[in-house]
Enzyme design. Structure first.
Site, PDB file in Angstrom:
ATOM      1  N   HIS A 295       0.846  -1.190   0.000  1.00  0.00           N
ATOM      2  CA  HIS A 295       0.000   0.000   0.000  1.00  0.00           C
ATOM      3  C   HIS A 295       0.884   1.244   0.000  1.00  0.00           C
ATOM      4  CE1 HIS A 295      -2.632   3.136   1.712  1.00  0.00           C
ATOM      5  NE2 HIS A 295      -3.577   2.506   1.047  1.00  0.00           N
TER       6      HIS A 295
ATOM      7  N   ASP B 168     -10.961   1.306  -1.347  1.00  0.00           N
ATOM      8  CA  ASP B 168     -10.139   2.264  -0.602  1.00  0.00           C
ATOM      9  C   ASP B 168     -10.989   3.031   0.405  1.00  0.00           C
ATOM     10  OD1 ASP B 168      -7.760   3.351   0.199  1.00  0.00           O
ATOM     11  OD2 ASP B 168      -7.516   4.681  -1.518  1.00  0.00           O
TER      12      ASP B 168
END
Length: 333
Positions: A169, A296
Protein backbone atom coordinates in the site's frame (compact mmCIF):
# COMPACT_ATOMS: atom_id res chain seq x y z
CA UNK A 1 -22.94 -10.86 -7.89
CA UNK A 2 -20.93 -11.09 -4.69
CA UNK A 3 -18.27 -8.41 -4.17
CA UNK A 4 -15.12 -8.65 -2.02
CA UNK A 5 -12.96 -5.52 -1.72
CA UNK A 6 -9.40 -5.79 -0.48
CA UNK A 7 -7.93 -2.31 0.16
CA UNK A 8 -10.12 -1.02 2.96
CA UNK A 9 -8.84 0.70 6.07
CA UNK A 10 -9.33 1.44 9.71
CA UNK A 11 -7.38 3.39 12.33
CA UNK A 12 -7.53 2.97 16.09
CA UNK A 13 -7.90 6.10 18.21
CA UNK A 14 -6.16 4.39 21.12
CA UNK A 15 -3.22 3.27 18.99
CA UNK A 16 -2.98 6.61 17.20
CA UNK A 17 -2.68 8.40 20.52
CA UNK A 18 0.43 6.37 21.34
CA UNK A 19 1.66 6.62 17.75
CA UNK A 20 1.54 10.43 17.78
CA UNK A 21 3.24 10.57 21.16
CA UNK A 22 6.17 8.55 19.84
CA UNK A 23 6.45 9.75 16.23
CA UNK A 24 6.30 13.48 16.94
CA UNK A 25 9.51 13.08 18.97
CA UNK A 26 11.54 11.81 16.03
CA UNK A 27 10.21 13.38 12.80
CA UNK A 28 10.71 16.78 11.16
CA UNK A 29 8.17 19.61 11.63
CA UNK A 30 6.91 19.04 8.07
CA UNK A 31 6.26 15.35 8.68
CA UNK A 32 4.74 16.14 12.07
CA UNK A 33 2.27 18.49 10.38
CA UNK A 34 1.30 15.71 7.97
CA UNK A 35 0.74 13.26 10.80
CA UNK A 36 -1.44 15.79 12.58
CA UNK A 37 -3.50 16.12 9.41
CA UNK A 38 -4.10 12.39 9.39
CA UNK A 39 -5.00 12.53 13.06
CA UNK A 40 -7.59 15.13 12.12
CA UNK A 41 -9.03 12.74 9.54
CA UNK A 42 -9.33 10.10 12.24
CA UNK A 43 -11.10 12.50 14.58
CA UNK A 44 -13.51 13.86 11.95
CA UNK A 45 -14.43 10.71 10.01
CA UNK A 46 -16.28 8.15 12.09
CA UNK A 47 -15.98 5.38 9.49
CA UNK A 48 -12.18 5.07 9.75
CA UNK A 49 -12.28 3.94 13.38
CA UNK A 50 -15.55 1.99 13.13
CA UNK A 51 -15.39 -1.79 12.84
CA UNK A 52 -19.08 -2.45 13.19
CA UNK A 53 -22.52 -1.34 12.12
CA UNK A 54 -21.53 2.04 10.64
CA UNK A 55 -19.04 0.38 8.29
CA UNK A 56 -21.44 -2.43 7.42
CA UNK A 57 -24.20 0.07 6.59
CA UNK A 58 -21.84 1.76 4.11
CA UNK A 59 -20.92 -1.62 2.62
CA UNK A 60 -24.58 -2.52 2.15
CA UNK A 61 -25.20 0.78 0.37
CA UNK A 62 -22.23 0.17 -1.94
CA UNK A 63 -23.08 -3.46 -2.72
CA UNK A 64 -20.00 -4.79 -0.90
CA UNK A 65 -20.32 -8.21 0.73
CA UNK A 66 -16.90 -8.37 2.42
CA UNK A 67 -14.08 -5.97 3.21
CA UNK A 68 -10.52 -7.19 3.72
CA UNK A 69 -9.42 -4.54 6.20
CA UNK A 70 -5.92 -3.23 6.90
CA UNK A 71 -4.50 -0.49 9.07
CA UNK A 72 -4.50 2.94 7.43
CA UNK A 73 -1.98 5.77 7.54
CA UNK A 74 -0.24 6.71 10.80
CA UNK A 75 0.50 3.01 10.95
CA UNK A 76 2.32 1.48 13.95
CA UNK A 77 4.66 -0.19 11.43
CA UNK A 78 6.33 3.24 11.03
CA UNK A 79 7.57 3.30 14.63
CA UNK A 80 10.92 2.13 15.95
CA UNK A 81 10.86 -1.60 16.57
CA UNK A 82 10.77 -1.44 20.36
CA UNK A 83 7.43 0.40 20.25
CA UNK A 84 6.08 -1.01 17.00
CA UNK A 85 6.02 -4.67 18.05
CA UNK A 86 3.49 -4.15 20.83
CA UNK A 87 1.33 -1.62 18.98
CA UNK A 88 1.11 -3.83 15.87
CA UNK A 89 -0.04 -6.73 18.05
CA UNK A 90 -2.61 -4.46 19.64
CA UNK A 91 -3.88 -3.27 16.25
CA UNK A 92 -4.15 -6.81 14.94
CA UNK A 93 -5.97 -7.96 18.06
CA UNK A 94 -8.43 -5.08 17.73
CA UNK A 95 -9.19 -5.97 14.11
CA UNK A 96 -9.38 -9.68 14.92
CA UNK A 97 -12.09 -9.00 17.51
CA UNK A 98 -14.21 -7.28 14.85
CA UNK A 99 -13.66 -10.12 12.37
CA UNK A 100 -14.74 -12.63 15.00
CA UNK A 101 -17.92 -10.62 15.52
CA UNK A 102 -18.65 -10.23 11.79
CA UNK A 103 -16.90 -13.21 10.13
CA UNK A 104 -18.93 -13.07 6.92
CA UNK A 105 -18.37 -9.33 6.39
CA UNK A 106 -14.77 -8.69 7.47
CA UNK A 107 -11.36 -10.29 6.89
CA UNK A 108 -7.98 -8.85 7.77
CA UNK A 109 -4.48 -8.00 6.59
CA UNK A 110 -2.01 -7.78 9.46
CA UNK A 111 0.11 -4.74 10.26
CA UNK A 112 3.72 -5.77 10.95
CA UNK A 113 6.59 -4.25 12.98
CA UNK A 114 8.94 -4.19 10.01
CA UNK A 115 11.69 -2.39 11.93
CA UNK A 116 12.37 -5.80 13.45
CA UNK A 117 11.95 -8.18 10.49
CA UNK A 118 12.08 -11.36 12.55
CA UNK A 119 9.45 -9.99 14.94
CA UNK A 120 7.41 -9.01 11.87
CA UNK A 121 7.63 -12.58 10.53
CA UNK A 122 6.60 -13.90 13.94
CA UNK A 123 3.64 -11.52 14.07
CA UNK A 124 2.56 -12.56 10.58
CA UNK A 125 2.63 -16.18 11.73
CA UNK A 126 0.53 -15.31 14.79
CA UNK A 127 -1.90 -13.21 12.77
CA UNK A 128 -2.50 -15.96 10.21
CA UNK A 129 -2.46 -19.04 12.44
CA UNK A 130 -4.08 -17.65 15.60
CA UNK A 131 -6.15 -14.69 14.41
CA UNK A 132 -7.20 -16.05 11.01
CA UNK A 133 -5.81 -13.15 8.95
CA UNK A 134 -5.37 -13.61 5.20
CA UNK A 135 -2.07 -11.77 4.67
CA UNK A 136 -0.38 -8.50 5.56
CA UNK A 137 -0.28 -4.93 4.30
CA UNK A 138 2.77 -2.63 4.26
CA UNK A 139 2.24 1.13 4.06
CA UNK A 140 5.19 2.34 2.03
CA UNK A 141 8.87 1.88 2.68
CA UNK A 142 10.28 1.77 6.21
CA UNK A 143 12.36 4.72 7.33
CA UNK A 144 13.50 5.40 3.76
CA UNK A 145 14.41 1.76 3.10
CA UNK A 146 12.84 -0.50 0.48
CA UNK A 147 11.89 -4.10 1.24
CA UNK A 148 14.18 -5.61 -1.37
CA UNK A 149 17.00 -5.13 1.16
CA UNK A 150 18.16 -8.52 2.51
CA UNK A 151 17.30 -7.57 6.10
CA UNK A 152 13.57 -7.73 5.31
CA UNK A 153 13.73 -11.16 3.66
CA UNK A 154 12.30 -13.08 6.70
CA UNK A 155 8.97 -11.26 6.26
CA UNK A 156 8.51 -12.43 2.68
CA UNK A 157 9.90 -15.87 3.41
CA UNK A 158 7.23 -16.30 6.09
CA UNK A 159 4.48 -15.04 3.76
CA UNK A 160 5.50 -17.57 1.11
CA UNK A 161 5.66 -20.33 3.73
CA UNK A 162 2.15 -19.47 4.96
CA UNK A 163 0.84 -19.06 1.38
CA UNK A 164 -0.54 -15.58 2.07
CA UNK A 165 0.06 -12.39 0.02
CA UNK A 166 1.50 -9.08 1.09
CA UNK A 167 -0.22 -5.89 -0.04
CA UNK A 168 2.09 -3.01 -0.96
CA UNK A 169 0.00 0.00 0.00
CA UNK A 170 1.27 3.54 -0.62
CA UNK A 171 3.05 5.48 2.07
CA UNK A 172 4.55 8.95 1.93
CA UNK A 173 7.78 9.12 -0.11
CA UNK A 174 11.06 9.82 1.61
CA UNK A 175 11.17 13.47 2.65
CA UNK A 176 14.30 14.26 0.62
CA UNK A 177 12.81 12.70 -2.50
CA UNK A 178 9.54 14.57 -1.96
CA UNK A 179 11.38 17.88 -1.58
CA UNK A 180 13.38 17.26 -4.77
CA UNK A 181 10.58 16.07 -7.03
CA UNK A 182 7.43 17.77 -5.78
CA UNK A 183 8.33 21.14 -4.27
CA UNK A 184 8.97 24.33 -6.23
CA UNK A 185 8.89 28.09 -5.82
CA UNK A 186 5.89 28.34 -8.11
CA UNK A 187 3.99 25.43 -6.55
CA UNK A 188 1.89 26.33 -3.48
CA UNK A 189 2.76 24.33 -0.37
CA UNK A 190 -0.70 22.78 -0.13
CA UNK A 191 -0.52 21.69 -3.78
CA UNK A 192 2.95 20.24 -3.28
CA UNK A 193 1.76 18.22 -0.28
CA UNK A 194 -0.91 16.50 -2.37
CA UNK A 195 1.30 16.23 -5.48
CA UNK A 196 3.95 14.36 -3.48
CA UNK A 197 1.49 11.94 -1.92
CA UNK A 198 -1.93 10.72 -3.01
CA UNK A 199 -2.06 13.14 -5.97
CA UNK A 200 0.79 11.36 -7.75
CA UNK A 201 4.00 10.89 -5.78
CA UNK A 202 3.22 7.91 -3.63
CA UNK A 203 1.90 5.97 -6.63
CA UNK A 204 5.26 6.38 -8.34
CA UNK A 205 6.94 5.40 -5.08
CA UNK A 206 5.03 2.11 -4.82
CA UNK A 207 5.55 1.40 -8.51
CA UNK A 208 9.31 1.81 -8.10
CA UNK A 209 9.14 -0.40 -5.01
CA UNK A 210 7.41 -3.19 -6.93
CA UNK A 211 9.95 -2.97 -9.76
CA UNK A 212 12.78 -3.17 -7.22
CA UNK A 213 11.26 -6.27 -5.63
CA UNK A 214 11.25 -8.06 -8.99
CA UNK A 215 14.72 -6.89 -10.01
CA UNK A 216 16.09 -8.06 -6.65
CA UNK A 217 15.38 -11.65 -7.73
CA UNK A 218 13.21 -12.43 -4.72
CA UNK A 219 10.75 -14.48 -6.78
CA UNK A 220 13.51 -16.88 -7.83
CA UNK A 221 14.18 -17.49 -4.14
CA UNK A 222 10.50 -17.55 -3.16
CA UNK A 223 8.53 -18.89 -6.14
CA UNK A 224 5.36 -19.11 -4.04
CA UNK A 225 5.43 -15.44 -2.98
CA UNK A 226 2.47 -13.29 -4.03
CA UNK A 227 2.21 -9.50 -3.78
CA UNK A 228 -0.72 -7.14 -4.31
CA UNK A 229 -0.62 -3.51 -5.37
CA UNK A 230 -3.42 -1.01 -5.84
CA UNK A 231 -4.38 1.90 -8.09
CA UNK A 232 -4.30 -0.28 -11.22
CA UNK A 233 -0.73 -1.41 -10.51
CA UNK A 234 0.74 1.98 -9.54
CA UNK A 235 1.67 2.75 -13.19
CA UNK A 236 3.84 -0.37 -13.71
CA UNK A 237 1.56 -2.32 -16.13
CA UNK A 238 1.63 0.68 -18.48
CA UNK A 239 5.37 0.16 -18.95
CA UNK A 240 5.67 -3.62 -19.38
CA UNK A 241 6.90 -3.43 -22.97
CA UNK A 242 9.32 -0.62 -22.19
CA UNK A 243 10.82 -2.43 -19.19
CA UNK A 244 11.07 -5.75 -21.05
CA UNK A 245 12.89 -4.01 -23.89
CA UNK A 246 15.27 -1.87 -21.86
CA UNK A 247 15.92 -4.24 -18.92
CA UNK A 248 16.05 -7.54 -20.83
CA UNK A 249 16.89 -11.02 -19.54
CA UNK A 250 20.40 -10.66 -20.95
CA UNK A 251 20.89 -7.87 -18.40
CA UNK A 252 18.97 -9.31 -15.42
CA UNK A 253 20.02 -12.92 -15.87
CA UNK A 254 16.43 -14.01 -15.18
CA UNK A 255 14.85 -16.96 -16.99
CA UNK A 256 11.70 -14.88 -17.60
CA UNK A 257 10.94 -11.39 -18.82
CA UNK A 258 10.11 -8.75 -16.23
CA UNK A 259 6.47 -8.65 -17.32
CA UNK A 260 6.15 -12.43 -17.04
CA UNK A 261 7.43 -12.39 -13.46
CA UNK A 262 5.10 -9.52 -12.57
CA UNK A 263 2.03 -11.15 -14.12
CA UNK A 264 2.65 -14.40 -12.27
CA UNK A 265 3.42 -13.06 -8.80
CA UNK A 266 1.56 -9.73 -8.58
CA UNK A 267 -2.15 -8.97 -8.32
CA UNK A 268 -3.54 -5.47 -8.87
CA UNK A 269 -6.64 -3.62 -7.68
CA UNK A 270 -8.36 -0.34 -8.63
CA UNK A 271 -8.35 1.25 -5.15
CA UNK A 272 -11.40 3.31 -6.00
CA UNK A 273 -10.04 4.69 -9.30
CA UNK A 274 -13.16 4.41 -11.44
CA UNK A 275 -11.53 5.45 -14.71
CA UNK A 276 -12.60 3.34 -17.65
CA UNK A 277 -9.51 3.80 -19.84
CA UNK A 278 -6.91 2.84 -17.20
CA UNK A 279 -9.12 -0.04 -16.07
CA UNK A 280 -9.37 -1.54 -19.55
CA UNK A 281 -5.64 -1.15 -20.14
CA UNK A 282 -4.63 -2.65 -16.78
CA UNK A 283 -7.04 -5.59 -17.06
CA UNK A 284 -5.86 -6.19 -20.61
CA UNK A 285 -2.21 -6.24 -19.54
CA UNK A 286 -2.67 -8.34 -16.40
CA UNK A 287 -5.57 -10.57 -17.39
CA UNK A 288 -8.70 -10.86 -15.24
CA UNK A 289 -7.13 -13.71 -13.23
CA UNK A 290 -4.78 -11.26 -11.52
CA UNK A 291 -7.19 -8.43 -10.74
CA UNK A 292 -8.93 -8.08 -7.37
CA UNK A 293 -11.49 -5.41 -6.55
CA UNK A 294 -11.04 -2.66 -3.97
CA UNK A 295 -12.73 0.52 -2.87
CA UNK A 296 -10.14 2.26 -0.60
CA UNK A 297 -12.82 2.93 2.00
CA UNK A 298 -13.15 5.28 3.81
CA UNK A 299 -10.48 7.45 2.19
CA UNK A 300 -12.66 7.16 -0.90
CA UNK A 301 -16.41 6.83 -0.61
CA UNK A 302 -18.14 5.84 -3.84
CA UNK A 303 -21.61 4.41 -4.16
CA UNK A 304 -20.76 3.08 -7.65
CA UNK A 305 -17.90 0.80 -6.59
CA UNK A 306 -19.85 -2.24 -7.82
CA UNK A 307 -21.63 -0.54 -10.70
CA UNK A 308 -18.30 0.49 -12.24
CA UNK A 309 -17.12 -3.11 -12.33
CA UNK A 310 -20.43 -4.33 -13.74
CA UNK A 311 -20.23 -1.72 -16.51
CA UNK A 312 -16.80 -2.70 -17.82
CA UNK A 313 -16.65 -4.27 -21.33
CA UNK A 314 -15.50 -7.69 -20.14
CA UNK A 315 -17.30 -11.04 -19.89
CA UNK A 316 -19.46 -12.09 -16.95
CA UNK A 317 -16.92 -14.78 -16.12
CA UNK A 318 -14.17 -12.16 -15.93
CA UNK A 319 -16.35 -9.91 -13.76
CA UNK A 320 -16.95 -12.80 -11.36
CA UNK A 321 -13.21 -13.43 -11.08
CA UNK A 322 -12.45 -9.79 -10.29
CA UNK A 323 -15.45 -9.36 -8.02
CA UNK A 324 -14.83 -12.29 -5.69
CA UNK A 325 -13.40 -15.50 -7.14
CA UNK A 326 -9.80 -14.31 -7.34
CA UNK A 327 -9.95 -12.96 -3.78
CA UNK A 328 -11.43 -16.19 -2.45
CA UNK A 329 -8.69 -18.25 -4.11
CA UNK A 330 -5.71 -16.00 -3.30
CA UNK A 331 -6.76 -15.24 0.27
CA UNK A 332 -8.03 -18.73 1.10
CA UNK A 333 -11.43 -17.31 2.06
Amino acid sequence: MKLIVVEEHYMSKKINEQYMKEMTKIVSPAVCSRLEGLQGFLENNKEISDLGELRIAAMDKQGVDMQVISYGNNSPMDLPAETSVQLCRQANDELAAAIKKYPTRFAGFAVLPVGNPQAAADELLRAVKQLGFVGASLNGAYNGRFYDEPEFYPIFEKAAELNVPIYFHPGFPDEKAADYYYKGENIPTAVSAVFSSFGYGWHVDVGVHMIRMILSGIFDKLPNLKLITGHWGELVPYYFDRIDETIPQSLTGFTRKFSEIYKEHVYITPSGIASRGPAILAIGEMGADHVLWSHDFPYIKRDDVKDFLMGLPVSEAEKEKMAYKNAEALLNL
